[in-house]
Design an enzyme around this catalytic site. Structure first.
Site, PDB file in Angstrom:
ATOM      1  N   GLY A  63       0.798  -1.215   0.000  1.00 14.36           N
ATOM      2  CA  GLY A  63       0.000   0.000   0.000  1.00 14.36           C
ATOM      3  C   GLY A  63       0.832   1.267   0.000  1.00 14.36           C
ATOM      4  O   GLY A  63       2.065   1.229  -0.045  1.00 14.36           O
TER       5      GLY A  63
ATOM      6  N   LEU B 133       5.225   2.416  -3.454  1.00 11.54           N
ATOM      7  CA  LEU B 133       4.446   1.313  -2.909  1.00 11.54           C
ATOM      8  C   LEU B 133       5.263   0.626  -1.827  1.00 11.54           C
ATOM      9  O   LEU B 133       6.389   0.189  -2.083  1.00 11.54           O
ATOM     10  CB  LEU B 133       4.107   0.310  -4.020  1.00 11.54           C
ATOM     11  CG  LEU B 133       3.456  -1.000  -3.579  1.00 11.54           C
ATOM     12  CD1 LEU B 133       2.063  -0.760  -3.006  1.00 11.54           C
ATOM     13  CD2 LEU B 133       3.402  -1.989  -4.740  1.00 11.54           C
ATOM     14  N   HIS B 134       4.707   0.544  -0.627  1.00 11.47           N
ATOM     15  CA  HIS B 134       5.338  -0.218   0.451  1.00 11.47           C
ATOM     16  C   HIS B 134       4.946  -1.680   0.277  1.00 11.47           C
ATOM     17  O   HIS B 134       3.758  -2.005   0.146  1.00 11.47           O
ATOM     18  CB  HIS B 134       4.855   0.268   1.821  1.00 11.47           C
ATOM     19  CG  HIS B 134       5.383   1.607   2.194  1.00 11.47           C
ATOM     20  ND1 HIS B 134       6.549   1.774   2.903  1.00 11.47           N
ATOM     21  CD2 HIS B 134       4.906   2.853   1.954  1.00 11.47           C
ATOM     22  CE1 HIS B 134       6.770   3.062   3.086  1.00 11.47           C
ATOM     23  NE2 HIS B 134       5.788   3.741   2.517  1.00 11.47           N
ATOM     24  N   CYS B 135       5.934  -2.559   0.274  1.00  7.99           N
ATOM     25  CA  CYS B 135       5.726  -3.995   0.140  1.00  7.99           C
ATOM     26  C   CYS B 135       6.307  -4.631   1.401  1.00  7.99           C
ATOM     27  O   CYS B 135       7.521  -4.589   1.610  1.00  7.99           O
ATOM     28  CB  CYS B 135       6.450  -4.528  -1.092  1.00  7.99           C
ATOM     29  SG  CYS B 135       6.030  -3.633  -2.609  1.00  7.99           S
TER      30      CYS B 135
END
Length: 149
Positions: free
Chosen positions: A91, A105-107
């Site tokens: 997100g 985008l943070h994964c």
């Protein structure tokens, strides 16, 4: 990267002007480790083009395709590098809570480390962490209207 300027650290990484180790690179995005990880694995996927935040995305095919590709890259990297993890989060932070004004985008391969860092990734209305799938729903282009004559 029009409008980016030399001050954007993510543009510098995209231009390979830093010593950041890239985990993935293609014609649209690059991926690298977060310098302050909040989980077992914490990667960032950014577009090569400077797009400030999720607020600059629109309901159109190009933006939907970009975010979809960012998510696919993040999922591929975490499946490859953290196959033992059973929970993942993908997100975006929304203004004013985003740390860098370059779409990223943070994964995350969970658990969070330390556990209290989960607070940064709570979905709280329009201010919190925006799940990638929810953003894709917002960006999905509307089908064309076909008139019956």
């Amino acid at each position: 990267m029009a409008g980016a300027g030399a001050a954007c650290i993510f543009c510098q990484i995209a231009n390979k002007s830093t010593s950041a180790t890239l985990l993935h690179t293609d014609e649209k995005v690059i991926a690298f480790q977060d310098i302050n990880p909040s989980a077992v694995r914490h990667y960032l996927v950014i577009p090569l083009e400077h797009i400030p935040t999720v607020k600059n995305l629109e309901r159109r095919t190009e933006d939907y395709s970009l975010v979809s590709h960012m998510l696919e890259v993040g999922q591929m990297l975490l499946r490859r590098d953290a196959p033992q993890c059973t929970q993942y989060r993908f997100g975006f932070h929304q203004p004013p809570l985003n740390s860098v004004n370059h779409l990223h985008l943070h994964c995350l391969a969970l658990p969070y480390t330390p556990r209290w860092k989960c607070v940064k990734f709570l979905s709280v209305g329009s201010l919190g962490f925006l799940e990638a799938e929810k953003l894709l729903e917002k960006l999905k282009p509307l089908p064309p209207i076909i008139s019956k004559v």
